[in-house]
Design a protein around this motif. Sequence first.
Motif, PDB file in Angstrom:
ATOM      1  N   LEU A 271       0.474  -1.246   0.053  1.00 17.12           N
ATOM      2  CA  LEU A 271       0.156   0.056   0.036  1.00 17.12           C
ATOM      3  C   LEU A 271       1.168   0.937   0.079  1.00 17.12           C
ATOM      4  O   LEU A 271       2.113   1.460   0.832  1.00 17.12           O
ATOM      5  CB  LEU A 271      -0.936   0.076   1.408  1.00 17.12           C
ATOM      6  CG  LEU A 271      -1.405  -0.956   1.378  1.00 17.12           C
ATOM      7  CD1 LEU A 271      -2.607  -1.065   2.571  1.00 17.12           C
ATOM      8  CD2 LEU A 271      -3.120  -0.735   0.345  1.00 17.12           C
ATOM      9  N   VAL A 272       0.256   2.305  -1.117  1.00 15.09           N
ATOM     10  CA  VAL A 272       1.161   3.859  -0.349  1.00 15.09           C
ATOM     11  C   VAL A 272       1.123   4.343   0.325  1.00 15.09           C
ATOM     12  O   VAL A 272       0.105   3.725   1.424  1.00 15.09           O
ATOM     13  CB  VAL A 272       0.940   4.953  -1.816  1.00 15.09           C
ATOM     14  CG1 VAL A 272      -0.498   5.098  -1.318  1.00 15.09           C
ATOM     15  CG2 VAL A 272       1.764   5.647  -1.258  1.00 15.09           C
ATOM     16  N   SER A 273       2.161   5.088   0.862  1.00 10.05           N
ATOM     17  CA  SER A 273       2.137   5.286   2.906  1.00 10.05           C
ATOM     18  C   SER A 273       1.627   6.796   2.692  1.00 10.05           C
ATOM     19  O   SER A 273       0.918   7.250   1.596  1.00 10.05           O
ATOM     20  CB  SER A 273       4.272   5.519   2.943  1.00 10.05           C
ATOM     21  OG  SER A 273       4.561   6.978   1.990  1.00 10.05           O
ATOM     22  N   GLN A 280       0.957  11.534  -5.073  1.00 15.21           N
ATOM     23  CA  GLN A 280       1.378   9.558  -5.780  1.00 15.21           C
ATOM     24  C   GLN A 280      -0.320  10.408  -7.182  1.00 15.21           C
ATOM     25  O   GLN A 280       0.674   9.819  -8.095  1.00 15.21           O
ATOM     26  CB  GLN A 280       1.579   8.879  -5.486  1.00 15.21           C
ATOM     27  CG  GLN A 280       2.632   8.292  -5.064  1.00 15.21           C
ATOM     28  CD  GLN A 280       3.208   6.827  -4.459  1.00 15.21           C
ATOM     29  OE1 GLN A 280       2.282   5.717  -5.072  1.00 15.21           O
ATOM     30  NE2 GLN A 280       3.664   6.178  -3.835  1.00 15.21           N
ATOM     31  N   TRP A 281      -1.894  10.555  -6.832  1.00 11.37           N
ATOM     32  CA  TRP A 281      -2.802  10.244  -7.033  1.00 11.37           C
ATOM     33  C   TRP A 281      -2.011  11.467  -7.761  1.00 11.37           C
ATOM     34  O   TRP A 281      -2.976  11.661  -8.771  1.00 11.37           O
ATOM     35  CB  TRP A 281      -3.487  10.942  -6.112  1.00 11.37           C
ATOM     36  CG  TRP A 281      -3.841   9.131  -5.577  1.00 11.37           C
ATOM     37  CD1 TRP A 281      -4.169   8.345  -4.574  1.00 11.37           C
ATOM     38  CD2 TRP A 281      -5.032   8.109  -6.833  1.00 11.37           C
ATOM     39  NE1 TRP A 281      -5.421   7.296  -4.667  1.00 11.37           N
ATOM     40  CE2 TRP A 281      -5.105   7.406  -6.000  1.00 11.37           C
ATOM     41  CE3 TRP A 281      -5.246   8.411  -8.106  1.00 11.37           C
ATOM     42  CZ2 TRP A 281      -5.571   6.115  -6.609  1.00 11.37           C
ATOM     43  CZ3 TRP A 281      -5.878   7.187  -9.051  1.00 11.37           C
ATOM     44  CH2 TRP A 281      -6.138   5.958  -7.412  1.00 11.37           C
ATOM     45  N   ILE A 288      -0.412   5.674  -9.453  1.00  7.71           N
ATOM     46  CA  ILE A 288       0.433   5.758  -7.613  1.00  7.71           C
ATOM     47  C   ILE A 288       0.531   4.258  -7.606  1.00  7.71           C
ATOM     48  O   ILE A 288       0.917   2.893  -7.953  1.00  7.71           O
ATOM     49  CB  ILE A 288      -1.113   4.946  -7.027  1.00  7.71           C
ATOM     50  CG1 ILE A 288      -0.570   4.902  -5.364  1.00  7.71           C
ATOM     51  CG2 ILE A 288      -2.445   4.421  -7.339  1.00  7.71           C
ATOM     52  CD1 ILE A 288      -2.356   5.849  -4.685  1.00  7.71           C
ATOM     53  N   SER A 289       1.636   3.989  -6.939  1.00  2.00           N
ATOM     54  CA  SER A 289       2.528   2.603  -6.691  1.00  2.00           C
ATOM     55  C   SER A 289       2.459   1.335  -6.132  1.00  2.00           C
ATOM     56  O   SER A 289       2.358   0.547  -6.664  1.00  2.00           O
ATOM     57  CB  SER A 289       4.037   3.225  -5.558  1.00  2.00           C
ATOM     58  OG  SER A 289       3.114   3.640  -4.226  1.00  2.00           O
ATOM     59  N   GLU A 290       0.402   1.689  -5.741  1.00  2.00           N
ATOM     60  CA  GLU A 290       0.157   0.579  -5.584  1.00  2.00           C
ATOM     61  C   GLU A 290      -1.075   0.400  -6.185  1.00  2.00           C
ATOM     62  O   GLU A 290      -1.589  -1.324  -6.698  1.00  2.00           O
ATOM     63  CB  GLU A 290      -0.575   0.506  -4.780  1.00  2.00           C
ATOM     64  CG  GLU A 290      -2.148   1.447  -4.538  1.00  2.00           C
ATOM     65  CD  GLU A 290      -3.038   1.120  -2.782  1.00  2.00           C
ATOM     66  OE1 GLU A 290      -4.108   1.109  -3.676  1.00  2.00           O
ATOM     67  OE2 GLU A 290      -2.755   1.395  -2.004  1.00  2.00           O
ATOM     68  N   ARG A 409      -4.122   4.806   7.344  1.00  5.31           N
ATOM     69  CA  ARG A 409      -3.562   5.428   6.424  1.00  5.31           C
ATOM     70  C   ARG A 409      -3.938   6.305   5.982  1.00  5.31           C
ATOM     71  O   ARG A 409      -3.229   7.533   5.492  1.00  5.31           O
ATOM     72  CB  ARG A 409      -3.177   4.308   5.051  1.00  5.31           C
ATOM     73  CG  ARG A 409      -2.675   4.216   4.072  1.00  5.31           C
ATOM     74  CD  ARG A 409      -3.151   5.925   2.674  1.00  5.31           C
ATOM     75  NE  ARG A 409      -4.281   4.477   2.227  1.00  5.31           N
ATOM     76  CZ  ARG A 409      -4.153   3.374   1.161  1.00  5.31           C
ATOM     77  NH1 ARG A 409      -2.772   3.612   0.580  1.00  5.31           N
ATOM     78  NH2 ARG A 409      -5.266   2.925   0.903  1.00  5.31           N
ATOM     79  N   SER A 410      -5.732   6.511   5.587  1.00  8.18           N
ATOM     80  CA  SER A 410      -5.407   7.927   5.960  1.00  8.18           C
ATOM     81  C   SER A 410      -6.369   8.689   6.690  1.00  8.18           C
ATOM     82  O   SER A 410      -7.003   9.683   6.830  1.00  8.18           O
ATOM     83  CB  SER A 410      -7.679   7.224   4.687  1.00  8.18           C
ATOM     84  OG  SER A 410      -6.918   6.592   4.190  1.00  8.18           O
TER      85      SER A 410
END
Length: 491
Positions: A271-273, A280-281, A288-290, A409-410
Amino acid sequence: MKYFKNINTFKLTAFALVFLLHGCSDFLEQEPGTQISITEQLKTKEGVLQAVNGMYRSLESTLRGGNFAVYADLQGGNLKFTPSRSESSKGQVSILESVSNLYSFDDQPNNSNLAAFYNNSYTVINQSNLILEFTDALTDATEAEKNQIKAEALTVRAYAHFLLSEVYSQNYDFTADASHLGIIYTKASINKGLVYPARETAANTYAFIIDDINTALGLYSDTKILSGPLYSYFNKTSTKALLARVYLSKKDWKNAYDTANDVITNSGVTLVSSANYISQWAEPDLPISEILLEFTIPRTTEGGASGSLSAFYGYTSTAVYGNYAASQDLIDLYETSDIRKQLFLVQPISTIVNLQPVSLNYYFTKKFQGNPGYAAFRLSEQYLIRAEAAFELNNTAQAKSDINTIRNRSNASAVKDSENLKDAIFLERRKELCFEGQLLFDIGRNKKDISRIDGCISLSCGLTYPSPKFVLPIPRSNINLNPNLKQNESY
């Protein structure tokens, strides 16, 4: 991200003209030479790879083009229309003509707002079938290459059928034994001869989809057959992600849990951090990396973007912006501390209210600014699939853990013991996966009603489950062409 730039235009055009019978009748009007040129093209590895590239190009265009990209979020209530930019109607908010019927839950078979999606999906399926029919005979490809080609074609075939079933067939347990109408499932190209197939049951439709995916999983060889980023094409991991989504839709909870768990545990993707989630978005050209699969947008020979989701969601200035913004219905679901609120670009736009211009704020998603590709699968969804499946399997501890992974995460609050866990999962999916084409199908799977409040300008702003209007009509032209193709109820 220039993964379509080397396609031979003439050959791709000829290839795309071979439509499936119930997708388009154009094939019946083609000169015999068109068929021969395709046969010649598919005799070599180079020709087949051009066809594979063309298949992906057609799939990306089908998902992004027309109205499919906004369909599930618009119907479910995540979106509202932005004010007109035209000088003659500047500031007025009205229903776009291209979605006027489906938005009012009154799509018309004679002029369906999603007719292009239906026809183009079967074109993609026919392309995948042609590839499957010619690949084994290749003499200039290794077995690993041929297996990889077949695996990707089978997965695309399954994916296109699955999306068609979501739009044109009621949710899997609409009837107790899934005996209600599914879709036509096509395993042979029109090159094999003209047929007039009937629709399968929903049970058979899903059985065929799952069989195609499992067959593909047994063929993947991790051999790269096309140039460009790996995340632009189906591979074993993204195919498993598709399978997890299919099992979820089927409410096969054990397999949904196991498959999503496999992706989470073994994909090597994380998951992206929290620290990187918003930035990233907001990247204009990179996913996004995920991401597990993003269908990269087409590029011109000079590298310019020739189309992307920013056409729907983008914001450049008060004079240049997309037709859709987030509804307050969606925005109000986020806690103040939730960093996902930062994914919305808030812009004031002059809007006609009671015949007077008023400056109103509109929330444009940052997910699809710049030149974004179509985000088909990412890891967050797999956590939410596992959470829903775990809940249905009475593993509430795992369900809470997975929801909290996404919430933490959010920077959102953890699940409270007093919360209805099933509703919490549904709402977390709505918040996390907004604008990624899931909401309407989540509503149907959970047998919920549709309720649109903010920005709804239709005479009908809701739909009570069950209703025949949860699915769209099959375009009349296809019904007329195929006497065995039965129309959906109420159309």
